[in-house]
Write a protein that holds these residues in place. Structure first.
Motif, PDB file in Angstrom:
ATOM      1  N   GLU A 124       0.825  -1.218   0.000  1.00 17.46           N
ATOM      2  CA  GLU A 124       0.000   0.000   0.000  1.00 17.46           C
ATOM      3  C   GLU A 124       0.857   1.266   0.000  1.00 17.46           C
ATOM      4  OE1 GLU A 124      -2.403  -0.892   3.449  1.00 17.46           O
ATOM      5  OE2 GLU A 124      -4.011  -1.657   2.188  1.00 17.46           O
ATOM      6  N   LEU A 125       1.872   1.270  -0.867  1.00 20.11           N
ATOM      7  CA  LEU A 125       2.819   2.376  -0.952  1.00 20.11           C
ATOM      8  C   LEU A 125       2.714   3.067  -2.305  1.00 20.11           C
ATOM      9  CD1 LEU A 125       5.322   3.876   0.283  1.00 20.11           C
ATOM     10  CD2 LEU A 125       6.733   2.116  -0.807  1.00 20.11           C
ATOM     11  N   VAL A 126       2.733   4.396  -2.294  1.00 19.68           N
ATOM     12  CA  VAL A 126       2.845   5.163  -3.539  1.00 19.68           C
ATOM     13  C   VAL A 126       4.276   5.019  -4.064  1.00 19.68           C
ATOM     14  CG1 VAL A 126       2.862   7.486  -4.533  1.00 19.68           C
ATOM     15  CG2 VAL A 126       1.020   6.816  -2.972  1.00 19.68           C
ATOM     16  N   THR A 127       4.417   4.658  -5.339  1.00 18.34           N
ATOM     17  CA  THR A 127       5.734   4.501  -5.959  1.00 18.34           C
ATOM     18  C   THR A 127       5.798   5.374  -7.209  1.00 18.34           C
ATOM     19  OG1 THR A 127       4.973   2.580  -7.221  1.00 18.34           O
ATOM     20  CG2 THR A 127       6.009   2.154  -5.078  1.00 18.34           C
ATOM     21  N   PHE A 128       6.980   5.517  -7.787  1.00 14.56           N
ATOM     22  CA  PHE A 128       7.160   6.462  -8.890  1.00 14.56           C
ATOM     23  C   PHE A 128       7.520   5.780 -10.196  1.00 14.56           C
ATOM     24  CE2 PHE A 128       7.615   9.094  -5.174  1.00 14.56           C
ATOM     25  CZ  PHE A 128       7.022  10.292  -5.544  1.00 14.56           C
ATOM     26  N   HIS A 129       6.771   6.129 -11.242  1.00 12.54           N
ATOM     27  CA  HIS A 129       7.026   5.683 -12.613  1.00 12.54           C
ATOM     28  C   HIS A 129       7.862   6.775 -13.275  1.00 12.54           C
ATOM     29  CE1 HIS A 129       6.121   5.021 -16.899  1.00 12.54           C
ATOM     30  NE2 HIS A 129       5.693   3.815 -16.593  1.00 12.54           N
ATOM     31  N   GLY A 130       9.190   6.533 -13.382  1.00 10.81           N
ATOM     32  CA  GLY A 130      10.047   7.572 -13.918  1.00 10.81           C
ATOM     33  C   GLY A 130      11.342   7.021 -14.484  1.00 10.81           C
ATOM     34  N   PRO A 131      12.139   7.876 -15.155  1.00 13.39           N
ATOM     35  CA  PRO A 131      13.367   7.457 -15.841  1.00 13.39           C
ATOM     36  C   PRO A 131      14.354   6.775 -14.904  1.00 13.39           C
ATOM     37  CG  PRO A 131      12.823   9.732 -16.380  1.00 13.39           C
ATOM     38  CD  PRO A 131      11.915   9.328 -15.279  1.00 13.39           C
ATOM     39  N   MET A 132      15.090   5.812 -15.472  1.00 17.43           N
ATOM     40  CA  MET A 132      16.060   5.060 -14.683  1.00 17.43           C
ATOM     41  C   MET A 132      17.481   5.466 -15.065  1.00 17.43           C
ATOM     42  SD  MET A 132      14.057   1.405 -14.527  1.00 17.43           S
ATOM     43  CE  MET A 132      13.771   1.299 -16.294  1.00 17.43           C
ATOM     44  N   LEU A 133      18.430   5.105 -14.236  1.00 18.99           N
ATOM     45  CA  LEU A 133      19.773   5.659 -14.350  1.00 18.99           C
ATOM     46  C   LEU A 133      20.512   5.210 -15.601  1.00 18.99           C
ATOM     47  CD1 LEU A 133      20.725   5.396 -10.591  1.00 18.99           C
ATOM     48  CD2 LEU A 133      19.939   7.410 -11.836  1.00 18.99           C
ATOM     49  N   ALA A 134      20.718   3.913 -15.767  1.00 15.82           N
ATOM     50  CA  ALA A 134      21.465   3.427 -16.927  1.00 15.82           C
ATOM     51  C   ALA A 134      20.640   3.511 -18.203  1.00 15.82           C
ATOM     52  CB  ALA A 134      21.922   1.991 -16.687  1.00 15.82           C
ATOM     53  N   SER A 135      19.341   3.305 -18.093  1.00 14.70           N
ATOM     54  CA  SER A 135      18.473   3.272 -19.270  1.00 14.70           C
ATOM     55  C   SER A 135      18.202   4.655 -19.844  1.00 14.70           C
ATOM     56  CB  SER A 135      17.126   2.625 -18.925  1.00 14.70           C
ATOM     57  OG  SER A 135      17.304   1.362 -18.350  1.00 14.70           O
ATOM     58  N   ASP A 136      18.253   5.682 -19.005  1.00 12.70           N
ATOM     59  CA  ASP A 136      17.807   7.013 -19.421  1.00 12.70           C
ATOM     60  C   ASP A 136      18.765   8.139 -19.020  1.00 12.70           C
ATOM     61  OD1 ASP A 136      14.891   6.250 -20.309  1.00 12.70           O
ATOM     62  OD2 ASP A 136      15.115   5.380 -18.324  1.00 12.70           O
ATOM     63  N   VAL A 137      18.995   8.269 -17.716  1.00  6.13           N
ATOM     64  CA  VAL A 137      19.748   9.417 -17.209  1.00  6.13           C
ATOM     65  C   VAL A 137      21.163   9.457 -17.773  1.00  6.13           C
ATOM     66  CG1 VAL A 137      20.598  10.580 -15.129  1.00  6.13           C
ATOM     67  CG2 VAL A 137      18.370   9.425 -15.091  1.00  6.13           C
ATOM     68  N   GLY A 138      21.784   8.284 -17.952  1.00  9.81           N
ATOM     69  CA  GLY A 138      23.165   8.223 -18.402  1.00  9.81           C
ATOM     70  C   GLY A 138      23.358   8.377 -19.897  1.00  9.81           C
ATOM     71  N   LYS A 139      22.285   8.637 -20.633  1.00 10.04           N
ATOM     72  CA  LYS A 139      22.375   8.775 -22.085  1.00 10.04           C
ATOM     73  C   LYS A 139      22.395  10.249 -22.494  1.00 10.04           C
ATOM     74  CE  LYS A 139      20.135   4.367 -23.193  1.00 10.04           C
ATOM     75  NZ  LYS A 139      19.000   3.717 -23.884  1.00 10.04           N
ATOM     76  N   GLU A 140      23.009  10.536 -23.638  1.00 10.28           N
ATOM     77  CA  GLU A 140      23.148  11.915 -24.105  1.00 10.28           C
ATOM     78  C   GLU A 140      21.803  12.572 -24.363  1.00 10.28           C
ATOM     79  OE1 GLU A 140      25.738  12.308 -27.426  1.00 10.28           O
ATOM     80  OE2 GLU A 140      27.473  11.407 -26.414  1.00 10.28           O
ATOM     81  N   GLU A 141      20.806  11.792 -24.774  1.00 10.50           N
ATOM     82  CA  GLU A 141      19.512  12.383 -25.132  1.00 10.50           C
ATOM     83  C   GLU A 141      18.612  12.647 -23.923  1.00 10.50           C
ATOM     84  OE1 GLU A 141      19.226   7.893 -26.247  1.00 10.50           O
ATOM     85  OE2 GLU A 141      20.740   9.484 -26.261  1.00 10.50           O
ATOM     86  N   PHE A 142      19.125  12.399 -22.716  1.00 11.35           N
ATOM     87  CA  PHE A 142      18.321  12.647 -21.512  1.00 11.35           C
ATOM     88  C   PHE A 142      17.887  14.112 -21.481  1.00 11.35           C
ATOM     89  CE2 PHE A 142      18.055  13.229 -16.735  1.00 11.35           C
ATOM     90  CZ  PHE A 142      16.880  12.502 -16.598  1.00 11.35           C
ATOM     91  N   HIS A 143      16.582  14.324 -21.397  1.00 11.85           N
ATOM     92  CA  HIS A 143      15.981  15.651 -21.586  1.00 11.85           C
ATOM     93  C   HIS A 143      15.929  16.451 -20.281  1.00 11.85           C
ATOM     94  CE1 HIS A 143      12.951  18.635 -22.882  1.00 11.85           C
ATOM     95  NE2 HIS A 143      13.227  18.266 -24.126  1.00 11.85           N
ATOM     96  N   GLU A 144      16.040  17.753 -20.423  1.00  8.90           N
ATOM     97  CA  GLU A 144      15.998  18.636 -19.245  1.00  8.90           C
ATOM     98  C   GLU A 144      14.685  18.480 -18.479  1.00  8.90           C
ATOM     99  OE1 GLU A 144      16.040  23.423 -18.140  1.00  8.90           O
ATOM    100  OE2 GLU A 144      16.189  22.766 -20.229  1.00  8.90           O
ATOM    101  N   ARG A 145      13.573  18.334 -19.196  1.00  5.74           N
ATOM    102  CA  ARG A 145      12.286  18.170 -18.511  1.00  5.74           C
ATOM    103  C   ARG A 145      12.251  16.859 -17.727  1.00  5.74           C
ATOM    104  NH1 ARG A 145       7.181  20.325 -18.951  1.00  5.74           N
ATOM    105  NH2 ARG A 145       7.565  21.379 -20.930  1.00  5.74           N
ATOM    106  N   SER A 146      12.836  15.806 -18.295  1.00  3.00           N
ATOM    107  CA  SER A 146      12.918  14.530 -17.578  1.00  3.00           C
ATOM    108  C   SER A 146      13.700  14.713 -16.280  1.00  3.00           C
ATOM    109  CB  SER A 146      13.607  13.467 -18.448  1.00  3.00           C
ATOM    110  OG  SER A 146      12.937  13.289 -19.672  1.00  3.00           O
ATOM    111  N   ALA A 147      14.781  15.472 -16.359  1.00  3.44           N
ATOM    112  CA  ALA A 147      15.614  15.714 -15.181  1.00  3.44           C
ATOM    113  C   ALA A 147      14.842  16.483 -14.113  1.00  3.44           C
ATOM    114  CB  ALA A 147      16.868  16.482 -15.583  1.00  3.44           C
ATOM    115  N   ARG A 148      14.062  17.456 -14.545  1.00  6.42           N
ATOM    116  CA  ARG A 148      13.313  18.273 -13.572  1.00  6.42           C
ATOM    117  C   ARG A 148      12.272  17.449 -12.829  1.00  6.42           C
ATOM    118  NH1 ARG A 148      12.856  22.182 -17.748  1.00  6.42           N
ATOM    119  NH2 ARG A 148      10.593  21.886 -17.837  1.00  6.42           N
ATOM    120  N   MET A 149      11.781  16.376 -13.455  1.00  4.07           N
ATOM    121  CA  MET A 149      10.729  15.579 -12.833  1.00  4.07           C
ATOM    122  C   MET A 149      11.195  14.876 -11.565  1.00  4.07           C
ATOM    123  SD  MET A 149       8.217  16.297 -14.727  1.00  4.07           S
ATOM    124  CE  MET A 149       7.047  15.266 -13.875  1.00  4.07           C
ATOM    125  N   PHE A 150      12.527  14.720 -11.406  1.00  8.67           N
ATOM    126  CA  PHE A 150      13.041  14.121 -10.171  1.00  8.67           C
ATOM    127  C   PHE A 150      12.778  15.012  -8.965  1.00  8.67           C
ATOM    128  CE2 PHE A 150      15.136  11.394 -13.168  1.00  8.67           C
ATOM    129  CZ  PHE A 150      15.453  10.232 -12.489  1.00  8.67           C
TER     130      PHE A 150
END
Length: 307
Positions: A124-150
Motif C-alpha cells: 500500500e505504498l505510492v511509488t514512482f514511474h520515472g526514468p532510470m539511471l542506466a536506461s535514461d539518465v546516463g544517455k546523451e539524449e536525456f531531456h531537461e524536462r525529464s531531469a526536472r521531474m526528479f
C-alpha cells in the motif's frame, strides 16, 4: 488510501538496484553525477554488476538487494538502474509487510511495472514511474524536462499535464478521479490471473510500451478487455508507445485504429499522447496517488507522491 513515502532531502542516501536485467554499467556511471547534483549520496546494490543471462544475477541476489535497501535505515529512497526482464520472477517472495513498515521513495518503470503493482497492492505504498539511471539518465539524449521531474521526490507538489507539454487527443470525453495505476502494458497483461493482477476498479489506468507492433498491442488490450478491466476502470491515460511500426504495414491496422477499437465506446475519459514511458522527455508520475483526468479539457492532474 496508500502511504506516501517521506520526501528526500539533500544529504540523503539513495540505494541503486537492478531488479531485472543487467544495466549498462558505463551509462550507470555517467548517471551518478546527476544524483550527486541533486545533493544525494548513493549506495550500490550488490547484484548491479552480476549477470546470469538476461538477468542481473540470480533471483535470490536481486531480491536480497531489494529487501536490503528497504530495510537499511540509512537509505532514504531506491532508484532502479534499469529494466529489461525479471522482476516478476521473485514477486511472490517479496516481504511486503517489511516494505509497508519501511515506506520509501521507489523509482523506476518498464519491467519495474510489476513491482509497482505488487508493492502498491500489498504494501500500500505510492511509488514512482520515472526514468532510470542506466536506461535514461546516463544517455546523451536525456531531456531537461525529464531531469526536472526528479524534483517531485523532494517536495509535495501537484503535477499538471496539458497540451503545453505535448499534443493530446481525447478518444472519449468526461472527467474521472481516482488513484493512478498501471505502467507498461505487457507487464500489466502478464499480471492477469496471478495474485498480482492489476486492480483498476475506480482507478485511472496508465498504459505505455515499447517495440510492440499494433497486433501485439491489440492482443494485450484484448486480454485486459476479456478480464473485464475496462468495465471497472474510471479513466485511461495512454502514454508513449515507442517504435510501434508494423513489419508489414500493408497488412496491419495502425496503433490509433487499435486504440479506437478498444476505447471509443467506453463511457469513461480516454486521452492519448502523454509523454510517459520510453520517451524523451519522460513525464514522471506517482503511482497510487490521486489523479484527475479531464477528457474534455485534455488535462491530467496528480496529487503529490511524497509527504
Amino acid at each position: 488510501m496508500r502511504t506516501l513515502p517521506k520526501r528526500l532531502k539533500k544529504g540523503d542516501t539513495v540505494g541503486i538496484i537492478a531488479p531485472s536485467s543487467p544495466p549498462n554499467l558505463e551509462n550507470l556511471q555517467k548517471a551518478l553525477p546527476f544524483l550527486e547534483g541533486l545533493g544525494l549520496k548513493v549506495k550500490l546494490g550488490k547484484s548491479l554488476k552480476e549477470k546470469r543471462g538476461y538477468l542481473a544475477g540470480d533471483d535470490d541476489a536481486r531480491l536480497a538487494d531489494l529487501h536490503a535497501m528497504f530495510e537499511d535505515p540509512e537509505v532514504a529512497g531506491i532508484i532502479c538502474a534499469g529494466g529489461g526482464y525479471g522482476a516478476a520472477r521473485y514477486a511472490d517472495r517479496i516481504d511486503y509487510s517489511m516494505i509497508k513498515e519501511n515506506p520509501k521513495v521507489f523509482w523506476g518503470y518498464s519491467d519495474i511495472t510489476f513491482l509497482h503493482t505488487a508493492i502498491g497492492q500489498y504494501a500500500e505504498l505510492v511509488t514512482f514511474h520515472g526514468p532510470m539511471l542506466a536506461s535514461d539518465v546516463g544517455k546523451e539524449e536525456f531531456h531537461e524536462r525529464s531531469a526536472r521531474m526528479f524534483g517531485q521526490m523532494f517536495g509535495p507538489f501537484e503535477l499538471h499535464y496539458s497540451e503545453e507539454i505535448s499534443l493530446l487527443t481525447s478518444i472519449t470525453g468526461g472527467i474521472a478521479e481516482g488513484e493512478l495505476v498501471g505502467g507498461n502494458l505487457s507487464l500489466l497483461r502478464s499480471s492477469i490471473g496471478t495474485r498480482f493482477e492489476i486492480d483498476v476498479k475506480g482507478k485511472i489506468l496508465l498504459i505505455e510500451d515499447i517495440d510492440e507492433e499494433p497486433f501485439r498491442v491489440d492482443e494485450m488490450l484484448n486480454q485486459l478487455r476479456m478480464a473485464r478491466k475496462f468495465d471497472e476502470v474510471a479513466g485511461i491515460v495512454i502514454g508513449d508507445f515507442k517504435n510501434p511500426e508494423p513489419k508489414k504495414p500493408e497488412k496491419s491496422l495502425t496503433l490509433d485504429q487499435v486504440f479506437d477499437d478498444y476505447f471509443s465506446d467506453l463511457k469513461v475519459p480516454v486521452v492519448k499522447g502523454f509523454k510517459i514511458g520510453h520517451c524523451e522527455p519522460h513525464f514522471s508520475v506517482p503511482l497510487g496517488a490521486k489523479a484527475r483526468l479531464d477528457g474534455d479539457g485534455k488535462t491530467l492532474t496528480i496529487l503529490p507522491g511524497v509527504e
